[in-house]
Scaffold this motif. Structure first.
Motif, PDB file in Angstrom:
ATOM      1  N   UNK A 110       0.828  -1.202   0.000  1.00 16.39           N
ATOM      2  CA  UNK A 110       0.000   0.000   0.000  1.00 16.39           C
ATOM      3  C   UNK A 110       0.870   1.261   0.000  1.00 16.39           C
ATOM      4  N   UNK A 111       1.901   1.234   0.836  1.00 17.57           N
ATOM      5  CA  UNK A 111       2.775   2.407   0.900  1.00 17.57           C
ATOM      6  C   UNK A 111       3.453   2.665  -0.436  1.00 17.57           C
ATOM      7  N   UNK A 114       1.074   4.163  -2.759  1.00 19.36           N
ATOM      8  CA  UNK A 114       0.821   5.566  -2.406  1.00 19.36           C
ATOM      9  C   UNK A 114       1.974   6.475  -2.805  1.00 19.36           C
ATOM     10  N   UNK A 115       3.206   5.990  -2.598  1.00 20.99           N
ATOM     11  CA  UNK A 115       4.369   6.811  -2.966  1.00 20.99           C
ATOM     12  C   UNK A 115       4.401   6.996  -4.478  1.00 20.99           C
TER      13      UNK A 115
END
Lengths: 956, 517
Positions: A110-111, A114-115
């Motif tokens: 997820x991170x 998102x990045x």
């Protein structure tokens, strides 16, 4: 269950990007860790990212690439490590014993998404029309991570639609595509060492800037291409890719410019070269390049290329296009006729340090078996012949002793008469890296070169000696070391000829060699020289690198021996980090010499008077061989003006531009009855030719080049020869017309013949080179993989020989009539006679040769910047534009010879090295004065140029 | 007749409130009245609502008058203030003012009492005791004393100072550095400035002790460029310390070298982060470095380096002068010693409060602060700088310790406390947090570089009621990303004020957007 991967770091053998550089801990320690359940052992200091990559687990990344240090900015490579708080970036986290790493989990996915979404919120999403389409790391990562929408919308603050920087002729900077990963910044700093690119602004306004917010061309950028290669997107991209798209195939070959011998991957679309990128796994250049090799290959398809053989009876006649057969037969008849009329020694040949080993070998074989004499020389005569003589005499082998990589273990480097940042840029960058790591540096040069002072580089000592005083300098260095007891007694006792040493020691200790005495000649303050000598002698590893500033003198051979003496005296031979390193100017100077294109030596440096060597070749070639050395280039010219030498075959060398005393060379060439020129272009020499045989560029043929570290690399054909024949085939054609019984179908067969006849090449074969990438000779057997460091346990000649090196000043002295000293040298963007680089956009950096003159000398003569200045020596006069600069010392002038009209060698004289006749290009006594018109020679040059173009175009 | 001593502060706060003018007026009036007055320029007591606070030496002790404006001077003379005469501005004996008397000032005990650059004043008030002791100790003993004290870094992270020092001490090699982080940039903080402007020798002493402790011979103070007065005072103090052989090639004549230099920062908040500070100190762009390597192992110029906050190093002088055990006895749990709280924003009695850890916000806000300056209810408090959480009245009883604050998702940081009354719009405050991050981001890591700018845009959409729900969800996602993926605390902690604003003041995010006329 975890599978276990044995430690193996395959970076040296692969083009894969492991994300962070290889770690080579001094301790040799390794650590074992677990990544996604796989156990892996890596050297201490290896990043988690690299460890994962070795284990076959690719962690997403954008700012990391294994050619530069880790930066930790993109944050895509985060991983979870047991017992560690947060999610550290795997690129900046070193692997530790027992670490348990997870590269994938829900939170990480997820991170990362998102990045990446943040990246894409400030990136033009025009992939299909982007030149990097299909070769873009951002695109690849987005595909792997799976971003499906940009929830921030596309109407926020952004960097799209910014003006492109198209100032550089070879690449374009498009800031809108930039993801501010700073890979270009790090590449410029760490690889090239230029510090021309930096980040400016802060936060969202951070951006890449060349210089101080300048264009790339206005900045200090040297166009090495490292930034372009490092860029993960199309922010920095080759114009050729923008124009042609990506290549379909990639062929690895060897650059045809300088003696570094970089390997390149040539990307082609059919026969169209679309890009050349430095080969990552190359042992010569480790993925780095310079502006010439990387970008300046357009000459190969330049409109000036001559693609059809041509003949003419007289040099004033128009050229006649003919078939290859007719050209060979015409040439052969002419040569035979001359020999019948003037004798067997009235013809000869000049081989090229630009051509392949195989071609050089065939040239000397043709002269020795077809011309039946030893009148073969090569252009090393005018550059590094003293190296051959000097190193053979003292150490026993005519070659540099090290690998390029050896410099990374040097503690002190002494550069004498060489400016690697300009002339051998890729090695120059490696050297600068070592200096930035803290190695000491002594620069011995009349000029203020980049290595004396440039970003993050400052020489400990710049010994700015006067041209022509090299030997006085090197003797003084040795004198100080002996006087102060800094010599390496153990090494000398174990490795060197004691009798010679004793004699030498007595000689060197005499007061005339003290720095206080030599100061009068060198201009180097004695105390400064003493300090430099101590620095050199006391360091654990001291290495000497030298160039044409050593050899091209009337004492060139003496100086080379002086350098070898100093290295033996201080025990700096036979291991990494030390050595005597001649910086070879051309791509195959080493190879052309190895191949026996000398009037006195057969392949492998065996003298023609040696009956056993001669016997071996006589048998293999089924012919008789003369046992007397033949004519050197200068001897051929002298014999020509005397009327006893009438026919010359010149392959790939433009003697009319590159050799000294142009007017003498022109007179000699003009007196020939048959001049055969084999070249890419109608060069200055070809203006005097009767037969023109179209040459083939390195892109058009197969073969091998040998670089300055004795490394034999393959040249591989990427397009068919424009003239129909590869250069070696041309020589074969001529040989057949001269009744030679040759039957080669591929250069590999020629190399096989070399190997069978030359002990140092015995183990060299195309198969082996293809297998291991390159081979450093000596390579003496099938099993042997070459010799990176020479003279390891003993010198090739047995005991090292201290040769006496008395300083005998050159006859070329300043006088009232000629009060200044002219020295010539190299620059980065142009190469040698410029035949190639002048036909590329490199001329944007150097459109003409200029005369560097110190403000004092300029002032005294009323000369201002850009004024036309006439320079006269006892040989001739030419006119150049003045560049007033303190990079030269008062009393010294400097210029280059890249443009024929400059007539630089009209001024240089017939002075030459006492042992090898290498011309004294580096010292000419001259006068300079302000003028308004070109010189007489230049006016004649323009006239001849027009006439000859008329002969070319007015042909039938 | 001996002259009467009148003390007038010289620190930035007092001067900006007119202390210099007041001093000049007193001098003039004294001349007019032919009274012998000795104006002694001291520094602030840290009671900013009373500045400029003038003190007069009397038999009872120092009597204070404040806040004094130049036009009050005439009346003060008339009232006989030189003898402690009565006047509406008279605050009585300064040491007895409860606000001051109830504090436990250790590091700040000289505040306002001494002349900042007077080494004699420093010595007479117990200065140099720590150094005189340390110079006779072996390095390990000094480090042990710090470990015993339980001192934790006052810059914000609260890392145990002794452990950091031990790491540097354990590194081999002779080239090590002591770097003082004086790039005080958090909103509502001024304690570092007070040390440097009011008691510079206590910092210098602490740095020398640190040098002795780990074997470093060079110190640098990386000073915020917006502190010109501190710059001048520090340089004067350093010059005196060299002249008096406290700094230089033989500290206190005992043969150990320590050199100290002040380096001015260039105005970037992120350079208060220790690794970008080191980059900046090396003359480079102030980019955050990845850790590892830790600065303690590879710090300034790649050498082992202690990077400590001004307050930490000042505490060192105090700990060595007394003992680690004595220091450790103060405070609560692992939050030992005293903390220097700075009351600012909308507060009636702002200033510096040094008390042991464990005091509650409520006591600070009301007992010391006296409530808001506006007289309206306090609605929100931000503790620990611009990246600290916003707290509501419900949290005011939380004891101020590192542990308790972590527990409620907040930070103590550098001890700055900024107070807002009920007129504050917390959606705007959340926006400000993102805006601050965007303005101060070094631009190295993507979550902070792009994320903060996107954060402002997303909050604007929330305020404007554009897809409010989705955007609040996106803002949470962005906070998660910045929180977990940023390289340093700037991006990593911006989520604290943003999230706490949404959590405690969600009503401010649900308003109808203002219609622009």
């Amino acid at each position: 269950m975890s599978s276990s991967v044995e430690f193996f770091d395959p970076a040296a053998d692969s083009n894969k990007d492991y994300g962070t550089p290889i770690s080579e801990p001094a301790s040799g320690n390794t650590v074992q860790l677990s990544i996604d359940g796989k156990a892996i052992t890596v050297p201490e200091g290896t990043s988690v990212m690299r460890a994962a990559s070795i284990a076959g687990i690719d962690i997403p990344k954008l700012c990391a690439t294994d050619s530069v240090s880790a930066f930790g900015s993109c944050r895509l490579c985060m991983v979870a490590i047991e017992g560690v708080r947060g999610l550290p970036a795997s690129c900046t986290t070193p692997a530790r014993e027992g670490m348990v790493v997870r590269t994938q989990n829900k939170q990480l996915s997820k991170l990362r998404r998102n990045v990446l979404e943040l990246y894409l919120s400030d990136h033009p999403l025009d992939c299909l029309m982007c030149p990097s389409n299909g070769d873009c790391e951002l695109q690849d990562v987005a595909g792997k991570i799976g971003v499906r929408e940009v929830r921030y919308g596309l109407d926020g603050k952004h960097h799209l639609g910014q003006e492109k920087d198209r100032s550089n002729p070879y690449f374009t900077f498009n800031p809108s595509k930039c993801i501010v990963c700073s890979r270009c910044v790090r590449a410029c700093q760490e690889i090239q060492g230029q510090f021309a690119i930096s980040l400016t602004g802060r936060g969202f306004d951070s951006k890449i800037s060349a210089g101080q917010e300048q264009s790339f061309m206005e900045s200090d950028c040297v166009s090495c291409g490292a930034c372009v290669k490092a860029c993960p997107t199309s922010a920095l991209i080759e114009n050729s890719i923008i124009k042609h798209g990506r290549g379909h195939d990639s062929i690895t070959t060897t650059c045809a410019y300088c003696g570094v011998g970089c390997n390149f991957d040539v990307q082609v679309k059919g026969e169209q070269v679309v890009n050349m990128t430095p080969t990552k796994t190359s042992k010569a250049n480790h993925g780095h390049s310079c502006v010439k090799g990387r970008f300046a290959y357009g000459y190969a398809t330049h409109k000036d290329r001559i693609k059809t053989p041509m003949i003419r009876e007289h040099i004033d006649h128009p050229w006649k296009k003919v078939s290859w057969e007719e050209a060979f037969s015409f040439a052969a008849q002419k040569m035979k006729g001359i020999q019948e009329k003037y004798g067997v020694n009235a013809i000869g040949g000049v081989a090229s340090s630009r051509c392949s080993n195989e071609e050089a070998y065939l040239m000397q074989k043709l002269i020795r078996t077809g011309f039946k004499n030893n009148n073969i020389d090569n252009c090393a005569r005018v550059c590094h012949s003293p190296t051959g003589y000097g190193l053979k005499t003292t150490l026993g082998e005519s070659a540099g002793t090290q690998t390029f990589d050896s410099v990374m273990k040097a503690d002190v480097v002494m550069l004498i008469g060489t400016n690697p940042a300009s002339a051998h840029p890729v090695f120059g960058s490696l050297l600068k890296k070592r200096i930035r790591q803290g190695a000491g540096l002594i620069v011995v040069d009349p000029l203020q070169t980049q290595l004396v002072k440039s970003p993050h580089i400052k020489a400990n000592h710049h010994l700015q000696l006067r041209p022509g005083s090299n030997v006085a300098f090197i003797n003084a260095m040795a004198h100080v070391i002996v006087e102060e007891g800094l010599e390496n007694d153990g090494f000398i006792q174990d490795r060197c000829d004691q009798k010679a040493y004793k004699l030498w020691r007595e000689f060197i200790a005499t007061p005339e060699n003290a720095p206080e005495a030599t100061e009068a000649y060198t201009g180097i303050p004695a105390e400064e020289l003493r300090k430099a000598a101590r620095l050199f002698a006391k360091a654990p590893n001291s290495a000497i690198y030298y160039g044409l500033g050593v050899t091209e003198h009337s004492q060139g051979s003496t100086m080379v021996m002086g350098i070898a003496n100093l290295s033996m005296l201080t025990g700096n031979l036979g291991r990494e980090g030390v050595g005597v390193n001649p910086m070879r100017g051309q791509n195959n100077v080493q190879g052309a010499c190895d191949m026996g294109t000398f009037p006195h030596e057969l392949p492998g440096y065996r003298h023609v008077s040696d009956p056993s060597a001669r016997g071996q070749f006589r048998k293999a070639w089924n012919t008789t061989l003369p046992d007397e050395p033949g004519l050197r280039i200068l001897d051929m010219f002298n014999a020509a003006t005397d009327g006893t030498f009438k026919g010359l075959y010149v392959q790939g060398e433009d003697v009319a531009q590159s050799d000294p005393d142009t007017q003498h060379v022109e007179a000699a060439l003009g007196s020939l009855e048959c001049l055969i020129v084999q070249d890419l272009f109608l060069n200055e020499t070809a203006k005097f030719a009767h037969v023109f045989l179209p040459g083939s560029s390195f892109l058009e043929k197969n073969g091998t080049f040998t670089n300055a570290e004795r490394r034999i690399s393959r040249v591989r054909q990427v397009m068919h020869p424009l003239g129909g024949l590869e250069d070696w085939e041309v020589t074969c054609g001529l040989a057949k017309a001269l009744d030679c019984d040759w039957d080669y179908s591929h250069p590999s067969e020629i190399m096989a013949e070399v190997a069978s006849l030359t002990p140092t090449f015995a183990g060299v074969s195309y198969d082996k080179i293809d297998r291991i990438g390159s081979i450093q000779w000596p390579c003496t057997s099938e099993e042997h993989e070459g010799t990176p460091i020479m003279h390891k346990d003993m010198f090739v000649r047995g005991d090292g020989f201290f040769a006496l090196t008395p300083f005998i000043p050159s006859d070329e002295k300043t006088s009232r009539k000629y009060p200044l000293l002219l020295t010539t040298g190299r620059i980065l963007s142009q190469y040698n006679v410029g035949a190639q680089t002048r036909r590329t956009a490199n001329t944007e950096w150097h459109p003409e040769d200029t005369l560097k003159i110190h403000p004092h000398d300029a002032e005294a003569r009323g000369i201002q910047h850009d004024d036309k200045v006439s320079i006269s020596s006892r040989a001739g006069t030419t006119v150049l534009k003045a560049e007033v600069t303190t990079k030269v010392q008062p009393g010294v002038l400097h210029t280059t010879f890249h443009h024929p009209v400059s007539g630089t060698n009209v001024i240089t004289t017939d002075n030459s090295d006492w042992a090898t006749s290498c011309p004294e290009f580096k010292v000419t006594a001259v006068q300079a004065r302000k003028v308004t018109q070109p010189s007489q020679w230049q006016r004649r040059f323009y006239q001849r140029h027009e006439d000859q173009l008329g002969n070319l175009h007015g042909q039938n | 007749m001996s002259s009467i001593k009148v003390y007038v502060p010289t620190d930035t706060t007092s001067v900006s409130l007119g202390a210099d003018k007041v001093a000049a007026a007193i001098k003039q009036q004294a001349e007019n009245n032919k009274v012998a007055v000795d104006i002694v320029r001291t520094s602030t007591r840290g009671m900013f609502w009373l500045e400029p606070l003038i003190e007069v030496e009397t038999r009872e002790g120092r009597i204070g008058y404040g806040p004094v404006e130049p036009h009050n001077v005439d009346a003060l003379f008339t009232a006989g203030f030189l003898e402690g005469g009565d006047h509406p501005l008279r605050v009585g004996k300064v040491d007895d003012i409860p606000w001051l008397a109830e504090q436990q000032r250790r590091m700040f005990r000289r505040l306002g009492a001494t002349r900042p650059t007077s080494l004699d004043d420093y010595h007479e008030t117990g200065g140099l005791k720590g150094l005189e002791k340390a110079i006779h100790m072996v390095p390990q003993a000094i480090v042990d004393e710090i470990k015993t004290s339980g001192l934790r870094g006052r810059g914000g992270a609260g890392f145990p100072t002794g452990i950091k020092w031990q790491t540097v001490l354990d590194c081999s090699g002779s080239e090590k550095y002591i770097v003082c982080n004086a790039d005080e940039g958090d909103s509502g903080t001024f304690a570092d400035r007070l040390v440097m402007e009011c008691d510079p020798y206590s910092l210098i002493e602490g740095m020398i002790i640190a040098g002795l402790a780990v074997g470093a011979e060079q110190g640098y103070i990386y000073l915020r460029c917006e502190y010109p007065r501190a710059h001048k005072i520090l340089n004067q103090a350093i010059e005196t310390a060299y002249a008096e052989k406290i700094l230089g090639d033989s500290v206190l004549g005992k043969g150990k070298r320590f050199d100290l230099e002040v380096r001015l920062a260039a105005g970037a908040y992120v350079c208060g982060e220790e690794t970008s500070l080191l980059e900046s100190l090396e003359g480079k762009r102030g980019l955050v470095r990845a850790k590892p390597p830790l600065p303690a192992i590879e710090g300034l110029f790649g050498k082992p380096t202690i990077v400590n906050n001004v307050l930490s190093l000042t505490a060192v002088s105090d700990i060595l002068a007394t003992s680690g055990g004595e220091y450790q006895a103060l405070g609560v749990g692992r939050s030992t010693g005293t903390m220097q709280f700075q009351l600012a924003g909308n507060i009636k009695r702002g200033g510096l409060v040094e008390v042991p850890f464990g005091i509650s916000l409520e006591e600070l806000l009301y007992d010391y602060g006296g409530g808001s300056a506006s007289g309206r209810p306090i609605r929100a408090v931000q503790v620990g700088g611009p990246l600290g959480s916003y707290l509501t009245e419900a949290e005011f009883d939380t004891p101020m310790t590192y542990e308790e604050f972590t527990e409620i998702g907040a930070v103590l940081g550098h001890g700055g406390i900024v107070v807002f009354d009920d007129t504050v719009d917390m959606a705007q405050q959340a926006r400000f947090a993102m805006e601050f991050c965007a303005a101060e981001s070094c631009g190295k890591c993507t979550p902070c570089r792009i994320g903060s700018t996107r954060g402002v845009e997303v909050i604007d959409r929330i305020i404007n009621n554009e897809d409010r729900e989705q955007n609040i969800e996106l803002l949470h996602d962005l906070c998660d990303t910045m929180d977990a993926a940023s390289l340093c605390a700037l991006g990593g902690m911006t989520s604290l004020p943003v999230r706490s604003a949404i959590q405690y003041f969600h009503i401010d995010f649900e308003k109808e957007p203002e219609v622009n006329p």
